[in-house]
Design a protein around this motif. Structure first.
Motif, mmCIF file in Angstrom:
data_model
loop_
_atom_site.group_PDB
_atom_site.id
_atom_site.type_symbol
_atom_site.label_atom_id
_atom_site.label_comp_id
_atom_site.label_asym_id
_atom_site.label_seq_id
_atom_site.Cartn_x
_atom_site.Cartn_y
_atom_site.Cartn_z
ATOM 1 N N THR A 4 40.425 -11.955 25.318
ATOM 2 C CA THR A 4 39.709 -13.012 24.612
ATOM 3 C C THR A 4 38.811 -13.740 25.599
ATOM 4 O OG1 THR A 4 41.472 -14.613 24.945
ATOM 5 C CG2 THR A 4 41.507 -13.358 22.888
ATOM 6 N N GLU A 5 37.680 -14.216 25.064
ATOM 7 C CA GLU A 5 36.716 -14.928 25.894
ATOM 8 C C GLU A 5 35.881 -15.821 24.991
ATOM 9 O OE1 GLU A 5 34.424 -12.883 29.184
ATOM 10 O OE2 GLU A 5 32.819 -13.177 27.715
ATOM 11 N N LYS A 6 35.897 -17.117 25.248
ATOM 12 C CA LYS A 6 35.083 -18.075 24.478
ATOM 13 C C LYS A 6 35.231 -17.896 22.969
ATOM 14 C CE LYS A 6 31.647 -18.447 28.118
ATOM 15 N NZ LYS A 6 30.248 -18.278 28.478
ATOM 16 N N LYS A 7 36.435 -17.917 22.478
ATOM 17 C CA LYS A 7 36.747 -17.796 21.051
ATOM 18 C C LYS A 7 36.285 -16.487 20.429
ATOM 19 C CE LYS A 7 36.817 -22.750 20.281
ATOM 20 N NZ LYS A 7 36.358 -23.862 19.473
ATOM 21 N N GLU A 8 36.278 -15.435 21.249
ATOM 22 C CA GLU A 8 35.942 -14.101 20.770
ATOM 23 C C GLU A 8 36.985 -13.099 21.258
ATOM 24 O OE1 GLU A 8 31.128 -13.736 20.618
ATOM 25 O OE2 GLU A 8 32.055 -13.558 22.588
ATOM 26 N N ALA A 9 37.252 -12.103 20.446
ATOM 27 C CA ALA A 9 38.019 -10.945 20.895
ATOM 28 C C ALA A 9 36.995 -9.972 21.475
ATOM 29 C CB ALA A 9 38.766 -10.306 19.735
ATOM 30 N N VAL A 10 37.257 -9.490 22.666
ATOM 31 C CA VAL A 10 36.331 -8.580 23.345
ATOM 32 C C VAL A 10 37.066 -7.271 23.599
ATOM 33 C CG1 VAL A 10 34.835 -8.228 25.335
ATOM 34 C CG2 VAL A 10 35.218 -10.549 24.477
ATOM 35 N N PHE A 11 36.475 -6.191 23.122
ATOM 36 C CA PHE A 11 37.043 -4.852 23.255
ATOM 37 C C PHE A 11 36.022 -4.004 23.994
ATOM 38 C CE2 PHE A 11 37.686 -0.556 21.370
ATOM 39 C CZ PHE A 11 38.958 -0.325 21.863
ATOM 40 N N ILE A 64 27.943 -5.454 19.037
ATOM 41 C CA ILE A 64 28.288 -4.332 19.905
ATOM 42 C C ILE A 64 27.107 -4.115 20.840
ATOM 43 C CG2 ILE A 64 27.507 -2.634 18.196
ATOM 44 C CD1 ILE A 64 29.652 -0.707 19.412
ATOM 45 N N THR A 65 27.411 -3.980 22.119
ATOM 46 C CA THR A 65 26.369 -3.738 23.111
ATOM 47 C C THR A 65 26.734 -2.501 23.919
ATOM 48 O OG1 THR A 65 27.446 -5.247 24.659
ATOM 49 C CG2 THR A 65 25.655 -6.147 23.318
ATOM 50 N N LEU A 66 25.748 -1.993 24.596
ATOM 51 C CA LEU A 66 25.891 -0.763 25.367
ATOM 52 C C LEU A 66 25.420 -1.013 26.789
ATOM 53 C CD1 LEU A 66 26.118 2.374 25.663
ATOM 54 C CD2 LEU A 66 23.815 2.494 24.756
ATOM 55 N N ASN A 67 26.263 -0.685 27.752
ATOM 56 C CA ASN A 67 25.885 -0.660 29.170
ATOM 57 C C ASN A 67 26.025 0.774 29.624
ATOM 58 O OD1 ASN A 67 25.636 -3.480 29.309
ATOM 59 N ND2 ASN A 67 27.804 -3.710 29.748
ATOM 60 N N THR A 68 25.024 1.268 30.324
ATOM 61 C CA THR A 68 25.104 2.645 30.797
ATOM 62 C C THR A 68 24.305 2.799 32.074
ATOM 63 O OG1 THR A 68 24.840 4.962 30.167
ATOM 64 C CG2 THR A 68 23.140 3.455 29.406
ATOM 65 N N GLU A 69 24.764 3.698 32.888
ATOM 66 C CA GLU A 69 24.031 4.075 34.084
ATOM 67 C C GLU A 69 24.059 5.596 34.138
ATOM 68 O OE1 GLU A 69 23.969 3.226 38.839
ATOM 69 O OE2 GLU A 69 24.763 1.691 37.497
ATOM 70 N N PRO A 70 22.886 6.232 34.008
ATOM 71 C CA PRO A 70 22.839 7.691 33.989
ATOM 72 C C PRO A 70 23.603 8.319 35.147
ATOM 73 C CG PRO A 70 20.710 6.805 33.411
ATOM 74 C CD PRO A 70 21.567 5.638 33.833
ATOM 75 N N ASP A 71 24.347 9.358 34.835
ATOM 76 C CA ASP A 71 25.170 10.121 35.782
ATOM 77 C C ASP A 71 26.335 9.316 36.356
ATOM 78 O OD1 ASP A 71 23.610 12.451 35.472
ATOM 79 O OD2 ASP A 71 22.141 11.647 36.892
ATOM 80 N N THR A 74 29.201 5.101 30.751
ATOM 81 C CA THR A 74 28.737 4.466 29.518
ATOM 82 C C THR A 74 29.844 3.514 29.080
ATOM 83 O OG1 THR A 74 27.464 6.395 28.854
ATOM 84 C CG2 THR A 74 28.034 4.830 27.115
ATOM 85 N N GLU A 75 29.456 2.313 28.669
ATOM 86 C CA GLU A 75 30.424 1.308 28.221
ATOM 87 C C GLU A 75 29.918 0.653 26.938
ATOM 88 O OE1 GLU A 75 32.723 -2.568 30.016
ATOM 89 O OE2 GLU A 75 30.644 -2.233 30.630
ATOM 90 N N PHE A 76 30.781 0.611 25.937
ATOM 91 C CA PHE A 76 30.500 -0.118 24.710
ATOM 92 C C PHE A 76 31.351 -1.380 24.719
ATOM 93 C CE2 PHE A 76 29.359 4.203 23.642
ATOM 94 C CZ PHE A 76 28.191 4.034 22.920
ATOM 95 N N ILE A 77 30.729 -2.529 24.421
ATOM 96 C CA ILE A 77 31.447 -3.796 24.390
ATOM 97 C C ILE A 77 31.316 -4.390 22.992
ATOM 98 C CG2 ILE A 77 31.645 -6.121 25.344
ATOM 99 C CD1 ILE A 77 30.331 -4.952 27.908
ATOM 100 N N ILE A 78 32.441 -4.606 22.354
ATOM 101 C CA ILE A 78 32.486 -5.164 21.008
ATOM 102 C C ILE A 78 33.025 -6.578 21.095
ATOM 103 C CG2 ILE A 78 33.565 -4.966 18.727
ATOM 104 C CD1 ILE A 78 33.822 -1.902 19.428
ATOM 105 N N ARG A 79 32.329 -7.535 20.474
ATOM 106 C CA ARG A 79 32.752 -8.937 20.452
ATOM 107 C C ARG A 79 32.869 -9.373 18.991
ATOM 108 N NH1 ARG A 79 32.153 -11.714 25.199
ATOM 109 N NH2 ARG A 79 31.220 -10.510 26.886
ATOM 110 N N ILE A 80 34.035 -9.890 18.654
ATOM 111 C CA ILE A 80 34.271 -10.371 17.287
ATOM 112 C C ILE A 80 34.810 -11.792 17.376
ATOM 113 C CG2 ILE A 80 35.572 -10.017 15.163
ATOM 114 C CD1 ILE A 80 35.165 -7.113 15.503
ATOM 115 N N PRO A 81 34.196 -12.733 16.655
ATOM 116 C CA PRO A 81 34.668 -14.121 16.720
ATOM 117 C C PRO A 81 36.097 -14.247 16.180
ATOM 118 C CG PRO A 81 32.642 -13.965 15.425
ATOM 119 C CD PRO A 81 33.048 -12.582 15.779
ATOM 120 N N LEU A 82 36.883 -15.081 16.853
ATOM 121 C CA LEU A 82 38.221 -15.405 16.389
ATOM 122 C C LEU A 82 38.103 -16.629 15.483
ATOM 123 C CD1 LEU A 82 40.102 -15.011 19.760
ATOM 124 C CD2 LEU A 82 40.091 -13.426 17.856
#
Length: 83
Positions: A4-11, A64-71, A74-82
């Motif tokens: 959890t972070e700032k009243k959000e569930a972060v996956f 949902i956001t995407l962080n990636t660095e070729p080679d 890849t990271e998907f970050i999902i934030r849902i308000p609590l």
């Protein structure tokens, strides 16, 4: 990971590998878009998975956001308000 972070569930889901090119990052959540062009004729895949995931998350007022660095990764970050 899940926290959890700032009243959000972060996956966060991350993998290592080839990553996703910056050009494709803008399209990856579009309906029918497939990163792997070799699967274009695959009848089991329609390019709807991430579009559906994003739609469900947005219905819950999340993002949902995407962080990636070729080679590297890849990271998907999902934030849902609590509530």
């Amino acid at each position: 990971s899940l926290y959890t972070e700032k009243k959000e569930a972060v996956f966060s889901v991350m993998n290592t590998g080839s990553g996703i090119s910056q050009n494709e990052c803008e399209l990856i959540f579009d309906r029918f878009y497939k990163v792997d062009k070799s699967r274009g004729l695959d009848v089991k895949s329609f390019g709807m998975g991430l579009y559906i995931v994003k739609s469900i998350i947005e219905l819950h007022k999340g993002t949902i956001t995407l962080n990636t660095e070729p080679d590297k990764f890849t990271e998907f970050i999902i934030r849902i308000p609590l509530q």
